[in-house]
Enzyme design. Structure first.
Site, PDB file in Angstrom:
ATOM      1  CG  ASP A   1      53.225 -92.066 -24.387  1.00 48.33           C
ATOM      2  OD1 ASP A   1      54.447 -92.235 -24.548  1.00 48.33           O
ATOM      3  OD2 ASP A   1      52.479 -92.894 -23.834  1.00 48.33           O
TER       4      ASP A   1
ATOM      5  CG  ASP B   1      57.148 -95.577 -26.034  1.00 48.56           C
ATOM      6  OD1 ASP B   1      56.401 -96.243 -25.301  1.00 48.56           O
ATOM      7  OD2 ASP B   1      57.648 -96.014 -27.087  1.00 48.56           O
TER       8      ASP B   1
ATOM      9  CD  GLU C   1      57.822 -98.192 -21.638  1.00 49.91           C
ATOM     10  OE1 GLU C   1      57.136 -99.209 -21.594  1.00 49.91           O
ATOM     11  OE2 GLU C   1      58.214 -97.704 -22.724  1.00 49.91           O
TER      12      GLU C   1
ATOM     13  CG  HIS D   1      49.489 -98.808 -22.812  1.00 46.26           C
ATOM     14  ND1 HIS D   1      50.247 -98.103 -21.882  1.00 46.26           N
ATOM     15  CD2 HIS D   1      50.270 -98.937 -23.901  1.00 46.26           C
ATOM     16  CE1 HIS D   1      51.419 -97.825 -22.403  1.00 46.26           C
ATOM     17  NE2 HIS D   1      51.471 -98.314 -23.634  1.00 46.26           N
ATOM     18  CG  ASP D   2      52.726-101.524 -22.681  1.00 40.62           C
ATOM     19  OD1 ASP D   2      52.062-101.516 -23.737  1.00 40.62           O
ATOM     20  OD2 ASP D   2      53.660-100.729 -22.460  1.00 40.62           O
TER      21      ASP D   2
HETATM   22  C1  GLC Z   1      56.327 -98.959 -24.887  1.00 42.90           C
HETATM   23  C2  GLC Z   1      54.840 -98.765 -24.916  1.00 42.90           C
HETATM   24  C3  GLC Z   1      54.236 -99.885 -25.694  1.00 42.90           C
HETATM   25  C4  GLC Z   1      54.779 -99.832 -27.102  1.00 42.90           C
HETATM   26  C5  GLC Z   1      56.298 -99.850 -27.124  1.00 42.90           C
HETATM   27  C6  GLC Z   1      56.822 -99.426 -28.455  1.00 42.90           C
HETATM   28  O1  GLC Z   1      56.694-100.103 -24.203  1.00 42.90           O
HETATM   29  O2  GLC Z   1      54.330 -98.653 -23.625  1.00 42.90           O
HETATM   30  O3  GLC Z   1      52.847 -99.832 -25.703  1.00 42.90           O
HETATM   31  O4  GLC Z   1      54.283-100.909 -27.842  1.00 42.90           O
HETATM   32  O5  GLC Z   1      56.840 -98.960 -26.181  1.00 42.90           O
HETATM   33  O6  GLC Z   1      56.573 -98.064 -28.662  1.00 42.90           O
END
Ligand code: GLC
Ligand code: CA
Length: 556
Positions: A101, A202, A256, A329-330
């Site tokens: 990541d 991310d 993402e 995980h979100d």
């Molecule tokens: C992304 C991650 C999340 C995190 C956020 C800030 O959305 O998947 O878990 O809290 O970014 O880094």
């Protein structure tokens, strides 16, 4: 017929690990890398081709690893660089790739760069972050943080504010500074040279902020987002990373990207010489039971789900490649969102086939493959996640009691995804011999890897069959997608076509029985049933009456 360019990254399936809750090897209650090492054979047994690690770098854990204080090391809670190298070797020996990541929209406020940056306005690192003077004792603009109120934090010593789109402890990097971009490239090279096969990046589409940081349109926890969700220099910076680093390795990046539409995505992922990202995680299909954020819950709408998925399937086909997922995980666990607790096994299998047989690279989140469910937390004191704390603050203002809030949180919060993996029916679900860092779901006695491994009809073994099937059948990877009956509120039906091969996927999202009639051109009796979640698969008049959450996949 297929003009789609083939690649190993399109053909792979990837397993996501959130290490803290995966497997603890030393009894301190925290999952770690030796724990992962011991499970490599298990991961391989799923048939996946790669592992994506949520951040495993040193971190003060304000956001459990998404606040990084050192990009070139391993969180000591998880192990050492040597432990990581062993995993890399172990994965590669087993024919699996490893993806890190990469969190470069922000760092931790405990990163050396930030510590330097706040020492003085002429410190060479000051301009690594987004520091601004206030306006009449007020923050520089009205932007709100996703995680805690105002997106600006005041520093008295400097009499300046720094921007943080996420938590205060996650200051945003100033990507307009070429030195920062060099640092990003340096981090990429460090891991790629070690042998890592690529990155999940991310919130990568947030890295460029609009010139002048103008005020945003007010909205809860996201004011300002239109000024950074696809900022003016995003494409340019991503291209620079690709040109200077990524193109020199045989590697892969998935970005993402919250709030992306097909059109805005294509400028980043369209194949060709200016392609910036290999794939993108979009969020639209994760909004079939909520509005904009998981916290604004609505009843599940199959039509919303199908609409979003088909939009991406059709819009990208032949031009770009999808990243497929229904958990990470979100988000809360998918059986409790789009499936049914009463028909957990049936619906978990149906949902698996529904998304993995679409066009794209499937990602599977730890625990998803055994149908793990949401957790019941009793109060806010049992919570761990900064996003949940932020939501609590906001919902309290709306008059929610703690009890009422917890009822909602137990349905929608990220906590649900972060309970330890249930390995066996032994104490602490076989996750740890010590005291687990977070609550373990009590249903581990009946939902766990060991039991499902032995049961040929388990969700786990369904996942294995599904992954193997996809790998062995090009039509499931490269076939063209077409949806039938888009107006149905009960059935999700689609075909994939490649040359003379056709695959028909029929999914029921209802407990009650629904009549399925084959689309024209299909004679079910001449098809081969290749996957299903019931033993009895009778065909009546070129169709059937569905059983609860039934799925059938036919090949022609
Ligand atoms: C992304 C991650 C999340 C995190 C956020 C800030 O959305 O998947 O878990 O809290 O970014 O880094
Ligand atoms: Ca440990």
């Amino acid at each position: 017929m297929s003009e789609i360019k083939r690649s190993k990254f399109k053909e792979m399936a990837v397993y996501q690990i959130w290490t803290r809750s995966f497997c603890d090897s030393n009894g301190d209650g925290i999952g770690d890398l030796p724990g992962v090492l011991g499970k490599l054979d298990y991961i391989k047994s799923l048939g996946v081709d790669g592992i994506w690690f949520s951040p495993i770098y040193p971190s003060p854990n304000a956001d459990y690893g998404y606040d990084i204080s050192d990009y070139k090391n391993i969180n000591p809670e998880f192990g050492t660089l040597d432990d990581f190298r062993q995993i890399l070797d172990g994965a590669h020996e087993r024919g699996m790739m490893v993806f890190m990541d990469l969190v470069v929209n922000h760092t931790s406020d405990e990163h050396e760069w930030f510590k330097e940056s706040r020492k003085s306005v002429d410190n060479p690192y000051h301009d690594y972050y987004i520091w601004r003077k206030g306006r009449d004792n007020k923050p520089p603009n009205n932007w709100l943080s996703n995680f805690e109120g105002c997106a600006w934090e005041y520093d008295e010593g400097l009499d300046e504010y720094y921007l943080h789109i996420f938590a205060k402890k996650q200051p945003d990097l100033n990507m307009d500074n070429p030195k920062v971009r060099e640092e990003v490239k340096d981090i990429m090279r460090f891991w790629l040279d070690m042998g890592v096969d690529g990155f999940r990046e991310d919130v990568i589409t947030f890295i460029s902020k609009a010139e002048g940081l103008p005020n945003g349109i007010p909205m809860p926890a996201a004011t300002g987002i239109e000024h950074y969700r696809h900022g003016p220099h995003l494409d340019e910076y991503l291209l620079e990373f690709r040109r200077d680093v990524l193109s020199k390795y045989d590697c892969f990046v998935v970005g993402e990207s919250p709030m992306m539409t097909v059109d805005s995505a294509l400028s980043l992922i369209e194949e060709g010489k200016d392609q910036k990202l290999d794939m993108m995680f979009n969020f639209q299909h994760m909004e079939a039971d909520c509005i904009m954020t998981d916290w604004v819950k609505t009843p599940f709408s199959l039509r919303k789900l199908k609409g979003a998925m088909s939009r991406w399937q059709n819009g990208l086909y032949g031009r770009a490649w999808n990243a497929l997922y229904i958990e990470n995980h979100d988000h809360a666990r998918i059986v409790d969102r789009y499936g049914s607790r009463d028909y957990r096994e049936e619906s978990a299998k149906m949902l698996a086939a529904m998304y993995m047989l679409q066009s794209g690279t499937p990602f599977i989140y730890q625990g998803q493959e055994i149908g793990m469910t949401n957790i019941e937390l009793d109060g806010i004191s049992e919570c761990k996640d900064i996003a949940t704390f932020n939501a609590y603050r906001l919902f309290k203002k709306l008059g929610f009691s703690e009890k009422r809030f917890m009822k909602l949180a137990n349905k929608v919060s990220r906590e649900n995804a972060r309970t330890p993996v249930q390995w066996s029916s032994e104490e602490n679900a076989g996750f740890t011999t010590g005291k687990p860092w977070f609550n373990i779901n009590e249903n581990y006695r009946s939902i766990n890897v060991r039991d499902e491994d032995k049961d040929p009809d388990s969700i786990l073994n369904f996942y294995r069959s599904l992954i193997a099937f996809r790998k062995e059948n090009d039509v499931a990877i490269y076939g063209k997608y077409r949806e039938f009956y888009p107006a149905s509120n009960s059935l999700f039906v689609y075909e994939r076509v490649l040359g003379s091969r056709r695959m028909l996927v029929v999914c029921s999202f209802k407990e009650r029985s629904v009549r399925f009639d084959s689309p024209s051109g299909y004679d079910l009796n001449s098809g081969k049933l290749v996957l299903s979640n019931y033993k009895d698969n009778k065909i009546v008049n070129n169709g059937f009456l569905t059983k609860p959450y039934e799925v059938r996949v036919y090949l022609f």
